[in-house]
Design an enzyme around this catalytic site. Structure first.
Site, PDB file in Angstrom:
ATOM      1  N   ALA A  91       0.836  -1.216   0.000  1.00  0.00           N
ATOM      2  CA  ALA A  91       0.000   0.000   0.000  1.00  0.00           C
ATOM      3  C   ALA A  91       0.868   1.263   0.000  1.00  0.00           C
ATOM      4  O   ALA A  91       1.969   1.232   0.564  1.00  0.00           O
ATOM      5  CB  ALA A  91      -0.896  -0.005   1.232  1.00  0.00           C
ATOM      6  N   PRO A  92       0.422   2.335  -0.646  1.00  0.00           N
ATOM      7  CA  PRO A  92      -0.883   2.522  -1.282  1.00  0.00           C
ATOM      8  C   PRO A  92      -0.996   1.970  -2.702  1.00  0.00           C
ATOM      9  O   PRO A  92      -2.047   2.105  -3.299  1.00  0.00           O
ATOM     10  CB  PRO A  92      -1.050   4.037  -1.277  1.00  0.00           C
ATOM     11  N   GLY A  93       0.071   1.372  -3.239  1.00  0.00           N
ATOM     12  CA  GLY A  93      -0.111   0.588  -4.453  1.00  0.00           C
ATOM     13  C   GLY A  93       0.500   1.140  -5.737  1.00  0.00           C
ATOM     14  O   GLY A  93       0.309   0.548  -6.791  1.00  0.00           O
ATOM     15  N   CYS A 101      12.850   4.896   1.072  1.00  0.00           N
ATOM     16  CA  CYS A 101      13.021   6.325   0.751  1.00  0.00           C
ATOM     17  C   CYS A 101      13.687   7.013   1.943  1.00  0.00           C
ATOM     18  O   CYS A 101      13.469   8.178   2.198  1.00  0.00           O
ATOM     19  CB  CYS A 101      11.699   6.975   0.366  1.00  0.00           C
ATOM     20  N   ASP A 143      -0.249  -5.966   2.838  1.00  0.00           N
ATOM     21  CA  ASP A 143      -0.062  -4.815   3.720  1.00  0.00           C
ATOM     22  C   ASP A 143      -0.824  -5.083   5.013  1.00  0.00           C
ATOM     23  O   ASP A 143      -1.774  -5.862   5.019  1.00  0.00           O
ATOM     24  CB  ASP A 143      -0.523  -3.510   3.081  1.00  0.00           C
TER      25      ASP A 143
END
Lengths: 157, 296
Positions: B109-111, B226, B131
């Site tokens: 998610a969020p995909g 990230c 998720d």
């Protein structure tokens, strides 16, 4: 029968579809079309699988946009609208008679129609509320919006 | 006492990067299974969206200027493209081939990357997306529906329990929960502590270890975060190649070589095959590709 709600909805749009019930799975009122590769996976506790077809809530069937897109390819009852009306429809608005460029099907009041844009892309569906052939109703609402793809944004709010 | 911002910036300086104000550009990725790039670019152009090809991505475009919100056009709602930051588009492209494969997206998610994987698979094979958060899984499902993905099964499941699926996957994407970075979160420095970094790094190692158990013969793992913090990046991968019998594959990708010396600690020289992206036109990012080691 699992596929009944789906075939009934398709019939309202003038399309007869044959769905193999072996490849339709139901999860908490939501229906999915899967292929043989996915079949072994849905034996477990899944949340979403394959192509979402729609959901049944309070005894009523709510089609997914994937299903509407599939029906659009099957020559379902439909109206093609101009670009301005297409955008307003995606924003949740109804369609005026003058914005309907073409329609396919009976065009009868109180019947459902898919709403397509100039590229024949399905934007959702609505209910006919005025005579589509009459020039006297051009400035009236011809198709009431029932469901449109702008819903993807509204769901996230 | 040193502020959180000074603490983290001093770490980045020690790693060889001097702070510069990032200018992260909005980006989109065209879903090539759903649409022809040329037509979508023309249609968006007519709507007043100016795009520039991202040089290191096949399907990625930077939004240079736009009269409309690119996340609310008819073309977006029809699933012809997704709004996806440029660096975040890299991990899915690093797999050798995806068509017809069994693929796991372990923290999906969020995909955005799930849809990208499905697109690269041309909706063939099987894509399992996991998720733990129900709200986020709902967002993921909406994303799959919007983009007409048809080869994906979503499970509300912790990535550390992926073994419960009892499947050996050919490809595993581990785009893991991480501390993030200041380029994509203005409040990042005031929100984050080093304890967060350590906690996330531990969770990432746990997920990575379990993912290896689900990896089939000749399988590939792409690991990404990230985060700019080496504990979540190079140090975790150094641990993985020593503890999980993995080796890092060469990748042809945007970004600098992974760092092999972290605050004086010398890491395995193969860590340079990882890619570290300091913030600039993209957010900060780290990515590498792993396979089981062929060494005994």
């Amino acid at each position: 029968m699992k596929a009944k709600a789906i075939t009934n909805f398709a019939a309202q749009l003038g399309v007869e579809i044959a769905l193999n019930a072996d490849f339709i799975v139901e999860r908490n009122g939501r229906y999915f079309l899967i292929n043989s590769a996915l079949k072994s996976f849905v034996a477990r506790d899944y949340y979403y699988a394959g192509i979402f077809l729609g959901k049944v809530k309070g005894g009523k069937f709510f089609p997914s946009f994937n299903l509407l897109g599939m029906l659009a390819k099957q020559e379902a009852n439909r109206v093609v609208v101009d670009s301005k009306a297409a955008w307003l429809f995606v924003c949740g608005r109804d369609i005026l008679g003058k914005s309907v460029q073409r329609f396919y099907g009976s065009g009868k009041r109180n019947t459902n129609v898919l709403v397509l844009n100039e590229f024949a892309e399905c934007l959702g569906f609505g209910r006919i509320v005025a005579n589509l052939s009459s020039s006297s109703t051009k400035n009236e609402i011809a198709v009431k919006n029932v469901s449109d793809i702008g819903d993807f944004l509204r769901r996230e709010r | 006492m040193m502020s959180s911002k000074d603490f983290f910036l001093s770490r980045y300086e020690k790693l060889g990067w001097q702070y510069q104000e990032p200018n992260v550009k909005q980006a989109i990725r065209i879903n090539k299974t759903n649409a022809k790039s040329k037509q979508i670019l023309e249609r968006l152009g007519r709507s007043g969206v100016e795009l520039e090809k991202v040089p290191f991505l096949e399907q990625g475009y930077w939004v240079e200027n736009s009269k409309v919100s690119v996340g609310a056009t008819a073309e977006y709602l029809l699933g012809y493209y997704s709004v996806q930051e440029a660096a975040a588009q890299i991990p899915a492209t690093l797999f050798t081939s995806l068509k017809g494969k069994r693929v796991l997206d372990a923290a999906a998610a969020p995909g955005g990357k799930t849809v990208q994987l499905a697109d690269l698979m041309e909706y063939s094979g099987i894509l399992a997306a996991l998720d733990v958060d129900k709200r986020r899984v709902n967002a993921l499902s909406n994303h799959l529906e919007r983009c007409h993905v048809r080869n994906c099964v979503v499970f509300l499941l912790d990535a550390r329990l992926a073994g419960q699926l009892k499947v050996q996957f050919d490809r595993v994407l581990l785009d893991l929960p991480c501390s993030g970075n200041f380029a994509s979160d203005r409040e990042w420095f005031s929100r984050r502590t080093f304890e967060d970094v350590e906690r996330n790094a531990k969770l990432q190692r746990e997920i990575l270890a379990k993912a290896v158990d689900c990896l089939g013969t000749d399988g590939e793992i792409v690991y990404s975060t990230c985060s700019l913090e080496p504990e979540e990046d190079e140090l975790n991968i150094d641990w993985a190649i020593r503890s999980l019998n993995l080796e890092i594959q060469e990748v042809n990708s945007y970004g600098q070589n992974g760092l092999t010396n972290i605050f004086g600690k010398q890491l395995d020289p193969s860590i340079k095959r990882c890619r570290r992206i300091w913030p600039g036109e993209t957010q900060g990012f780290f990515v590498c590709k792993l396979k089981r080691s062929t060494k005994p």
